[in-house]
Design a protein around this motif. Structure first.
Motif, mmCIF file in Angstrom:
data_model
loop_
_atom_site.group_PDB
_atom_site.id
_atom_site.type_symbol
_atom_site.label_atom_id
_atom_site.label_comp_id
_atom_site.label_asym_id
_atom_site.label_seq_id
_atom_site.Cartn_x
_atom_site.Cartn_y
_atom_site.Cartn_z
ATOM 1 N N ARG A 245 -62.379 34.427 -36.779
ATOM 2 C CA ARG A 245 -61.339 34.148 -37.757
ATOM 3 C C ARG A 245 -61.001 35.431 -38.518
ATOM 4 O O ARG A 245 -61.893 36.144 -38.955
ATOM 5 C CB ARG A 245 -61.765 33.046 -38.721
ATOM 6 C CG ARG A 245 -61.680 31.645 -38.119
ATOM 7 C CD ARG A 245 -60.250 31.287 -37.778
ATOM 8 N NE ARG A 245 -60.077 29.962 -37.179
ATOM 9 C CZ ARG A 245 -60.004 29.730 -35.883
ATOM 10 N NH1 ARG A 245 -60.148 30.742 -35.017
ATOM 11 N NH2 ARG A 245 -59.792 28.514 -35.416
ATOM 12 N N THR A 249 -62.205 33.457 -45.680
ATOM 13 C CA THR A 249 -62.094 32.411 -46.684
ATOM 14 C C THR A 249 -62.848 31.176 -46.208
ATOM 15 O O THR A 249 -63.121 31.013 -45.008
ATOM 16 C CB THR A 249 -60.628 32.016 -46.934
ATOM 17 O OG1 THR A 249 -60.077 31.478 -45.714
ATOM 18 C CG2 THR A 249 -59.792 33.222 -47.377
ATOM 19 N N GLU A 251 -61.567 28.289 -46.176
ATOM 20 C CA GLU A 251 -60.600 27.544 -45.361
ATOM 21 C C GLU A 251 -60.642 28.006 -43.905
ATOM 22 O O GLU A 251 -60.578 27.196 -42.975
ATOM 23 C CB GLU A 251 -59.190 27.715 -45.929
ATOM 24 C CG GLU A 251 -58.957 27.049 -47.270
ATOM 25 C CD GLU A 251 -59.565 27.806 -48.434
ATOM 26 O OE1 GLU A 251 -59.684 27.219 -49.531
ATOM 27 O OE2 GLU A 251 -59.951 28.992 -48.247
ATOM 28 N N ALA A 252 -60.768 29.328 -43.714
ATOM 29 C CA ALA A 252 -60.877 29.856 -42.356
ATOM 30 C C ALA A 252 -62.183 29.395 -41.718
ATOM 31 O O ALA A 252 -62.236 29.120 -40.513
ATOM 32 C CB ALA A 252 -60.805 31.379 -42.373
ATOM 33 N N ALA A 254 -63.743 26.546 -42.336
ATOM 34 C CA ALA A 254 -63.570 25.139 -41.959
ATOM 35 C C ALA A 254 -62.731 25.015 -40.695
ATOM 36 O O ALA A 254 -63.059 24.244 -39.777
ATOM 37 C CB ALA A 254 -62.923 24.377 -43.115
ATOM 38 N N ASP A 255 -61.654 25.785 -40.624
ATOM 39 C CA ASP A 255 -60.775 25.749 -39.457
ATOM 40 C C ASP A 255 -61.500 26.225 -38.202
ATOM 41 O O ASP A 255 -61.388 25.624 -37.129
ATOM 42 C CB ASP A 255 -59.553 26.620 -39.728
ATOM 43 C CG ASP A 255 -58.581 26.620 -38.559
ATOM 44 O OD1 ASP A 255 -57.971 25.574 -38.312
ATOM 45 O OD2 ASP A 255 -58.446 27.674 -37.905
ATOM 46 N N GLY A 280 -67.368 27.021 -45.670
ATOM 47 C CA GLY A 280 -66.264 26.260 -45.103
ATOM 48 C C GLY A 280 -66.722 25.351 -43.974
ATOM 49 O O GLY A 280 -66.260 24.205 -43.844
ATOM 50 N N GLU A 284 -66.418 21.238 -43.407
ATOM 51 C CA GLU A 284 -65.871 20.623 -42.206
ATOM 52 C C GLU A 284 -66.851 19.634 -41.597
ATOM 53 O O GLU A 284 -66.451 18.552 -41.124
ATOM 54 C CB GLU A 284 -65.506 21.698 -41.182
ATOM 55 C CG GLU A 284 -64.949 21.178 -39.873
ATOM 56 C CD GLU A 284 -63.652 20.401 -40.014
ATOM 57 O OE1 GLU A 284 -63.350 19.582 -39.125
ATOM 58 O OE2 GLU A 284 -62.931 20.619 -41.023
ATOM 59 N N GLU A 287 -66.612 16.489 -43.516
ATOM 60 C CA GLU A 287 -65.381 15.773 -43.189
ATOM 61 C C GLU A 287 -65.516 14.994 -41.885
ATOM 62 O O GLU A 287 -64.904 13.924 -41.715
ATOM 63 C CB GLU A 287 -64.221 16.760 -43.073
ATOM 64 C CG GLU A 287 -63.730 17.321 -44.393
ATOM 65 C CD GLU A 287 -63.049 16.262 -45.242
ATOM 66 O OE1 GLU A 287 -62.277 15.469 -44.671
ATOM 67 O OE2 GLU A 287 -63.316 16.226 -46.459
#
Length: 367
Positions: A245, A249, A251-252, A254-255, A280, A284, A287
């Protein structure tokens, strides 16, 4: 009808000296060389300056005379906000600032984008030396720094630049210890989520050629340490999925974790080459309804405060001490003409996000 009063002209060094009946050198020394004056005389000069509105010597003119800017430049190939939101960068910045405070010098942030090659900010920076914070080997801003006739210190990367001081940690040894820890827990089916390997944006799988040929040596070394640990355990590293990635971050993270878990749902451990990515990944996993560490072990690298708070298994490194050392190397260089390489220790921190595989079916039996 009387007009408005004429504004008073600001005092100058010459007019202040005339007011006090002293030489201009005496007034200058009150600011620049206070040890040359008695305490009462210096206070008399400063009190008169306040009364007459004299602001002190022009710092620009003074720098032209002395050929010193009185500041250290920190080259950061990220957005300016990165220095204040990334906990590793913040810790490093604090340590560097402490070193600058001790030396009585300023600190100038020179943020530039890793995706743009404009180097004007480097050439225009009025600094006496540069600290370069973790850039790629082909970074044009770093090449511009090396063209400036000032001393330079690199933090982390690039490594082994002739004539340039460097402070960092043994990244390979750190991940080697982490990988061996996971092997001892029984993990063989692992996935890896890594930070950017090159200066051009890439978000996706990173094959062995990209892992070994990346221009960020820290990531190369961290992946190499993991490869060594799992190869020792008989795992074919070419079968280990590595996802890259570009952004650093949560967010990165998690993605990237989502992409990895979608493609490889049978992994028992996810190793991230930074704590930010790992945080992150933890989100995830929640989730997706995965329990950590019962269903998935997660580990990181860095030892940032939030990682400690959530009990992340990680490799801790001393960010603030790296900043202090970088400042020391630059500000206390003197006439030294031999570069120094400072390697600070790391520590494996075993948290609550990894566990041993106890059920026989959990142990590696092929992908």
């Amino acid at each position: 009808m009387t007009g408005p009063p004429h504004p008073r002209r600001p005092a100058t060094l010459a007019s202040l000296a005339a007011e006090l009946g002293v030489s201009r050198t005496t007034v200058s020394n009150a600011y620049n060389r206070p040890d040359q004056l008695s305490a009462p005389l210096r206070e008399r000069v400063l009190e008169a300056a306040r009364r007459l509105g004299y602001p002190g010597p022009d710092p620009v003119a003074r720098s032209l005379r002395t050929r010193r800017a009185g500041a250290v430049g920190l080259l950061l190939t990220e957005a300016l906000s990165y220095a204040f939101r990334d906990p590793g960068a913040t810790g490093f910045l604090e340590g560097l600032a402490l070193a600058c405070e001790k030396a009585g010098t300023g600190l100038l942030l020179v943020p530039v984008s890793p995706e743009h090659s404009d180097v004007d900010a480097v050439y225009k920076a009025g600094v006496d030396g540069f600290v370069v914070y973790s850039v790629s080997e082909d970074d044009p801003h770093f090449r511009a720094v090396l063209q400036r006739p000032v001393p330079t210190v690199v933090c982390d990367q690039p490594a082994a630049v002739e004539g340039v001081d460097r402070v960092g940690v043994d990244d390979r040894a750190g991940t080697l210890a982490l990988g061996r820890h996971l092997v001892e827990l029984g993990h063989r089916r692992i996935g890896v989520l890594c930070m950017r390997l090159g200066s051009r944006r890439h978000d996706g799988p990173a094959d062995l050629a990209r892992q070994e040929g990346g221009s960020y040596s820290v990531q190369r070394e961290r992946l190499a340490g993991l490869r060594e640990a799992f190869t020792e355990a008989g795992v074919d590293w070419s079968s280990v999925p590595v996802i890259e990635r570009f952004e650093h971050t949560a967010e990165a993270g998690a993605d990237g974790a989502a992409a990895l878990l979608e493609a490889h749902p049978r992994i028992t451990a996810l190793v991230c080459t930074s704590d930010i990515l790992a945080l992150g990944a933890l989100g995830e996993a929640r989730e997706r309804g995965l329990r950590v560490p019962e269903d998935l072990s997660v580990a990181g690298f860095d030892g940032v405060p939030e990682a400690d708070r959530v009990g992340l298994t990680t490799v801790r490194q001393p960010f603030r001490e790296k900043g202090r050392e970088a400042g020391r190397l630059l500000l206390e260089r003197g006439d030294r003409n031999i570069s120094e390489q400072v390697t600070l220790p790391t520590e494996l921190v075993t948290g609550t996000t990894t566990r041993a595989l106890r059920q026989s079916g959990e142990f590696f039996s092929g992908w």
